[in-house]
Scaffold this motif. Structure first.
Motif, PDB file in Angstrom:
ATOM      1  N   GLY A  87       7.750  38.210 -13.987  1.00 56.65           N
ATOM      2  CA  GLY A  87       9.174  38.006 -15.094  1.00 56.65           C
ATOM      3  C   GLY A  87       8.494  36.511 -15.115  1.00 56.65           C
ATOM      4  O   GLY A  87       8.862  35.812 -16.509  1.00 56.65           O
ATOM      5  N   ALA A  88       7.704  35.267 -14.581  1.00 58.00           N
ATOM      6  CA  ALA A  88       6.946  34.365 -15.193  1.00 58.00           C
ATOM      7  C   ALA A  88       6.165  34.462 -15.595  1.00 58.00           C
ATOM      8  O   ALA A  88       5.267  34.067 -16.063  1.00 58.00           O
ATOM      9  N   PRO A 139      -7.057  33.554 -15.534  1.00 55.35           N
ATOM     10  CA  PRO A 139      -6.575  32.772 -15.982  1.00 55.35           C
ATOM     11  C   PRO A 139      -4.982  32.564 -15.384  1.00 55.35           C
ATOM     12  O   PRO A 139      -4.780  34.209 -16.254  1.00 55.35           O
ATOM     13  N   PRO A 140      -4.020  32.263 -15.298  1.00 53.38           N
ATOM     14  CA  PRO A 140      -3.024  33.243 -15.262  1.00 53.38           C
ATOM     15  C   PRO A 140      -2.128  32.694 -16.492  1.00 53.38           C
ATOM     16  O   PRO A 140      -2.472  32.347 -18.066  1.00 53.38           O
ATOM     17  N   ASN A 141      -2.188  34.363 -17.259  1.00 59.39           N
ATOM     18  CA  ASN A 141      -1.015  34.350 -18.535  1.00 59.39           C
ATOM     19  C   ASN A 141       0.654  34.373 -17.856  1.00 59.39           C
ATOM     20  O   ASN A 141       1.940  35.234 -17.998  1.00 59.39           O
ATOM     21  N   ILE A 142       0.663  33.014 -18.246  1.00 59.85           N
ATOM     22  CA  ILE A 142       2.440  32.763 -18.666  1.00 59.85           C
ATOM     23  C   ILE A 142       3.335  33.430 -19.608  1.00 59.85           C
ATOM     24  O   ILE A 142       2.737  33.070 -21.138  1.00 59.85           O
ATOM     25  N   PHE A 147       4.167  25.746 -24.805  1.00 60.59           N
ATOM     26  CA  PHE A 147       3.789  24.974 -23.654  1.00 60.59           C
ATOM     27  C   PHE A 147       5.021  24.160 -22.758  1.00 60.59           C
ATOM     28  O   PHE A 147       4.700  24.205 -22.010  1.00 60.59           O
ATOM     29  N   GLY A 148       6.344  23.624 -23.533  1.00 60.93           N
ATOM     30  CA  GLY A 148       7.514  23.504 -22.950  1.00 60.93           C
ATOM     31  C   GLY A 148       8.378  24.759 -22.404  1.00 60.93           C
ATOM     32  O   GLY A 148       8.523  24.085 -21.660  1.00 60.93           O
ATOM     33  N   VAL A 154       8.082  28.392 -15.216  1.00 63.17           N
ATOM     34  CA  VAL A 154       7.288  28.604 -14.050  1.00 63.17           C
ATOM     35  C   VAL A 154       8.258  27.580 -12.524  1.00 63.17           C
ATOM     36  O   VAL A 154       8.692  28.257 -11.823  1.00 63.17           O
ATOM     37  N   HIS A 155       9.301  26.410 -13.242  1.00 65.48           N
ATOM     38  CA  HIS A 155      10.154  26.090 -13.039  1.00 65.48           C
ATOM     39  C   HIS A 155      11.011  27.279 -12.319  1.00 65.48           C
ATOM     40  O   HIS A 155      11.895  27.122 -11.550  1.00 65.48           O
TER      41      HIS A 155
END
Length: 278
Positions: A87-88, A139-142, A147-148, A154-155
């Motif tokens: 999801g994230a 490295p994480p793949n969000i 960026f915002g 993530v929050h």
């Protein structure tokens, strides 16, 4: 190709960063992409999961108690490298089929969390496999376009996880003791929050402070809040690690953490997202 029902769930999952409605609303769900054992093509399937510590989750090849293993299980036996969408995040993982005592302990944890797994096992002669998916370092793949948005995604993942934990504790009826899987869930989110705040302290906050000197008071407040939340995480770990801990006691600590974390996340989003988007 996934069937129409699966594709609907997949589309909704991706559109809403892991949140879905219908029969899977409020469930622990991920998207598992395996490589076809015969075709060599990618196949994506929504599957339920349980946390199993930092960087590892467990999935269950139940197929609803059907006499045969699901297709995704045969695929990962042939090609253990899989892709997981939480999801994230999207990440590569290595699949390992648990055997012997490790499988039995993991399945017992799942049954303790949801007795429906025992019903599925009772319906079939096959031993339902338990599979561990271990994240491949990198490295994480969000799953975000800016960026915002990444901060918010993530929050929201932490908000959702803490909401699931509160719901699971409230529904567990474990006044005399905390279930093993619930302990793992709590400890996993504690480690995840620790990792997230460590990353912000080491990379995001220094970068923003360098580019925006006037942001110093905001950075100071966020760092103080990180310290406060670290103390709450430590208190939750201590309670969860106590063999005598019961559900209500742990729930009280989770709610304390959730309340302060929400205020911190809200402030961080208000202050930092506009800068990151700009």
């Amino acid at each position: 190709m996934p069937n129409d029902f699966n594709q609907t769930v997949i589309d909704e999952f991706r559109a809403h960063h892991g949140r879905v409605g219908g029969m899977f609303e409020g469930a622990r769900l991920l998207l598992l992409t395996t490589t076809g054992a015969r075709s060599g093509k990618p196949h994506t399937t929504p599957v339920g999961y349980y946390p199993d510590g930092d960087g590892r989750v467990l999935v269950i090849a139940s197929a609803g108690g059907a006499p045969r293993h699901p297709a995704w299980y045969h695929n990962l036996l042939a090609n253990p490298r899989v892709t997981v969408e939480s999801g994230a995040f999207t990440y590569e993982a290595d699949a390992t089929v648990l055997t012997g005592d490790a499988r039995d302990r993991a399945f017992a944890r799942a049954v303790e969390a949801d007795s429906g797994w025992a019903d599925y096992q009772a319906k079939t002669a096959r031993v339902i496999p338990m599979v561990a998916l271990t994240e491949v370092p990198g490295p994480p793949n969000i799953n975000a376009k800016s960026f915002g948005e990444a901060i918010k995604v993530v929050h929201d993942a932490f908000r959702r996880e803490l909401g699931l934990i509160r719901k699971e504790i409230a529904e567990s009826g474990t006044a005399g003791g905390l279930g093993t899987q619930l302990r793992v869930n709590c400890l996993t989110v504690c480690q995840g929050l620790h990792n997230h705040h460590t990353g912000e302290d080491a990379m995001l906050f220094p970068m923003l402070a360098d580019r925006h000197p006037g942001l110093a008071p905001v950075m100071d407040r966020l760092k103080r809040e990180h310290e406060r939340i670290a103390a709450l995480l430590g208190a939750l770990r201590d309670v969860v690690s106590d063999e005598g801990a019961d559900g209500p006691r742990v729930l009280a600590e989770v709610e304390r953490l959730t309340e302060e974390l929400e205020e911190h996340l809200r402030y961080e989003e208000e202050q930092l997202i506009p800068l990151l988007e700009a």
